[in-house]
Scaffold this motif. Sequence first.
Motif, PDB file in Angstrom:
ATOM      1  N   GLN A   9       9.067   3.571   3.531  1.00 23.67           N
ATOM      2  CA  GLN A   9       9.125   4.492   2.399  1.00 23.67           C
ATOM      3  C   GLN A   9       9.573   3.798   1.114  1.00 23.67           C
ATOM      4  N   THR A  10      10.418   2.805   1.244  1.00 26.68           N
ATOM      5  CA  THR A  10      10.895   2.096   0.052  1.00 26.68           C
ATOM      6  C   THR A  10       9.748   1.410  -0.693  1.00 26.68           C
ATOM      7  N   ILE A  11       8.733   0.961   0.040  1.00 26.69           N
ATOM      8  CA  ILE A  11       7.556   0.355  -0.572  1.00 26.69           C
ATOM      9  C   ILE A  11       6.557   1.432  -0.987  1.00 26.69           C
ATOM     10  N   PHE A  12       6.289   2.357  -0.082  1.00 27.82           N
ATOM     11  CA  PHE A  12       5.290   3.410  -0.325  1.00 27.82           C
ATOM     12  C   PHE A  12       5.590   4.189  -1.601  1.00 27.82           C
ATOM     13  N   SER A  13       6.852   4.525  -1.794  1.00 27.46           N
ATOM     14  CA  SER A  13       7.222   5.393  -2.916  1.00 27.46           C
ATOM     15  C   SER A  13       7.061   4.716  -4.274  1.00 27.46           C
ATOM     16  N   ARG A  14       6.919   3.395  -4.278  1.00 34.18           N
ATOM     17  CA  ARG A  14       6.801   2.667  -5.541  1.00 34.18           C
ATOM     18  C   ARG A  14       5.357   2.290  -5.872  1.00 34.18           C
TER      19      ARG A  14
ATOM     20  N   ILE B  54      -1.016  -5.341  -4.595  1.00 33.99           N
ATOM     21  CA  ILE B  54      -1.950  -4.426  -3.938  1.00 33.99           C
ATOM     22  C   ILE B  54      -1.677  -4.471  -2.436  1.00 33.99           C
ATOM     23  N   PHE B  55      -1.315  -3.324  -1.888  1.00 32.99           N
ATOM     24  CA  PHE B  55      -1.045  -3.190  -0.454  1.00 32.99           C
ATOM     25  C   PHE B  55      -2.232  -2.475   0.197  1.00 32.99           C
ATOM     26  N   ILE B  56      -2.814  -3.079   1.225  1.00 32.59           N
ATOM     27  CA  ILE B  56      -3.967  -2.487   1.914  1.00 32.59           C
ATOM     28  C   ILE B  56      -3.527  -2.061   3.308  1.00 32.59           C
ATOM     29  N   THR B  57      -3.525  -0.748   3.547  1.00 30.63           N
ATOM     30  CA  THR B  57      -3.003  -0.222   4.807  1.00 30.63           C
ATOM     31  C   THR B  57      -4.043   0.595   5.558  1.00 30.63           C
ATOM     32  N   HIS B  58      -3.904   0.598   6.881  1.00 31.82           N
ATOM     33  CA  HIS B  58      -4.702   1.489   7.734  1.00 31.82           C
ATOM     34  C   HIS B  58      -3.850   2.656   8.227  1.00 31.82           C
ATOM     35  N   ALA B  59      -2.558   2.595   7.980  1.00 34.21           N
ATOM     36  CA  ALA B  59      -1.641   3.631   8.484  1.00 34.21           C
ATOM     37  C   ALA B  59      -0.540   3.858   7.453  1.00 34.21           C
ATOM     38  N   PRO B  60      -0.808   4.611   6.381  1.00 35.68           N
ATOM     39  CA  PRO B  60       0.186   4.788   5.317  1.00 35.68           C
ATOM     40  C   PRO B  60       1.481   5.420   5.794  1.00 35.68           C
ATOM     41  N   GLU B  61       1.395   6.223   6.860  1.00 39.64           N
ATOM     42  CA  GLU B  61       2.611   6.860   7.377  1.00 39.64           C
ATOM     43  C   GLU B  61       3.572   5.851   7.998  1.00 39.64           C
ATOM     44  N   LYS B  62       3.074   4.632   8.300  1.00 40.17           N
ATOM     45  CA  LYS B  62       3.923   3.596   8.894  1.00 40.17           C
ATOM     46  C   LYS B  62       4.465   2.611   7.855  1.00 40.17           C
ATOM     47  N   VAL B  63       3.982   2.716   6.622  1.00 39.91           N
ATOM     48  CA  VAL B  63       4.495   1.839   5.564  1.00 39.91           C
ATOM     49  C   VAL B  63       5.909   2.302   5.205  1.00 39.91           C
TER      50      VAL B  63
ATOM     51  N   GLU C 206       2.198  -2.172   6.797  1.00 42.93           N
ATOM     52  CA  GLU C 206       2.886  -1.476   7.887  1.00 42.93           C
ATOM     53  C   GLU C 206       3.462  -2.446   8.911  1.00 42.93           C
ATOM     54  N   LYS C 207       3.054  -3.718   8.829  1.00 44.10           N
ATOM     55  CA  LYS C 207       3.591  -4.753   9.724  1.00 44.10           C
ATOM     56  C   LYS C 207       4.814  -5.448   9.114  1.00 44.10           C
ATOM     57  N   MET C 208       5.284  -4.940   7.994  1.00 47.35           N
ATOM     58  CA  MET C 208       6.435  -5.528   7.310  1.00 47.35           C
ATOM     59  C   MET C 208       7.724  -4.937   7.868  1.00 47.35           C
TER      60      MET C 208
END
Length: 375
Positions: A197-202, A186-195, A162-164
């Motif tokens: 979308q281009t990364i999250f969706s993949r 492997i992406f480790i997040t504390h706030a998936p809603e802030k990741v 989410e800091k990207m």
Amino acid sequence: MKFADIIGNKAAADALLSMADSGRVAHAMLFYENEGCGAIPLALAYIQYLNCSDPVDGDSCGECPSCRQMAKLIHPDVHFVFPVNKGPKSSDDKPTSESYIKYWRELVLNNPYFLESDLQKAIGIESKSGLIAVAEAKSIIGKLSLTAVADGYKAVIFYLPEKMNQETANRLLKMVEEPPEKTVFIFITHAPEKVLQTIFSRCQSLRVLPSGVEDVEAVLVQKMGIDPSEAHAKAAVSGGSVGVAMSMIGDKEEYNRFMDMFSDLMNSLVARDLSSALECGEQIASLDSREKQKAFCTFAGDCIRKIFMLQQKLPQIAGIPEEESAFYEGMAGKCGRKFCSKTITNIEKVAYMIDRNVNSKILFCDLVNRMFLSI
């Protein structure tokens, strides 16, 4: 790190083992955890298992060269990315995770359940916000374009994607979408809603749940060497996070400071003393970094949730230390029924705006005023 070394999170561990054993290894995964709940140990155990040359009974052997390298976080095909900024511990003009990798290894080996604030302290950027910038993307693409040193998986573990920023995500997108053979992100997040979308969706998502009180206590005693009586007390109020429990044990001074600030603010609000409440807001805004201001927001949000649990007649899951019970019970009786829900929403907005460099004095003044109106 072997799966056998991990206490709790059995469902997540079983899912990863099943994926590896079936040969259906997702090229990109998003581990979502509450801060300090064990996503990093799971990620390390998973990568170690994938690369182990002689797995035994559904776990890595711990003895082969790959396992020994993973145990020291020096496997040549496993890379780590985390938010950084310029600081006294690196002379690089455009620092990347590689600039601070020594301090990352020391932190993870000492406490793999660390909090974001622990990372910032370890790499010397306590007064700054960390960022995964475009220089990081260039570095990772360069590393992954090389042939693997060992005959296994290449892996990149991203801590806090989410800091990207958008430019970094755009540079990495094709690599994440169509990675080289036997490459795992492997992406480790504390706030998936802030990741983004281009990364999250993949990514294939995996929820790392908070641990039970007994599991947190067991980790504190068996892995961290904490006295059993102190471990039991902190596990009960940790919200299922080993990292939070460790933070309360290791930094009592900051915890007490935040508790004093919060109690002064709440006492001023219930006394209907706006002037005093605004002074409390100024004190919070004067914390010496934006990260500490965000940390106070997290702390205050947890305190408000405890008040809400007491209002709902659920003290057994409120996780309130015995010495603070009188304060919380008093506040639960004096606050209005809508106060907690409104305040948590407002606190989350403040934390969001702090990340966007909005003036902190304005933010906390507005927060105090809104709390005063809803008390």
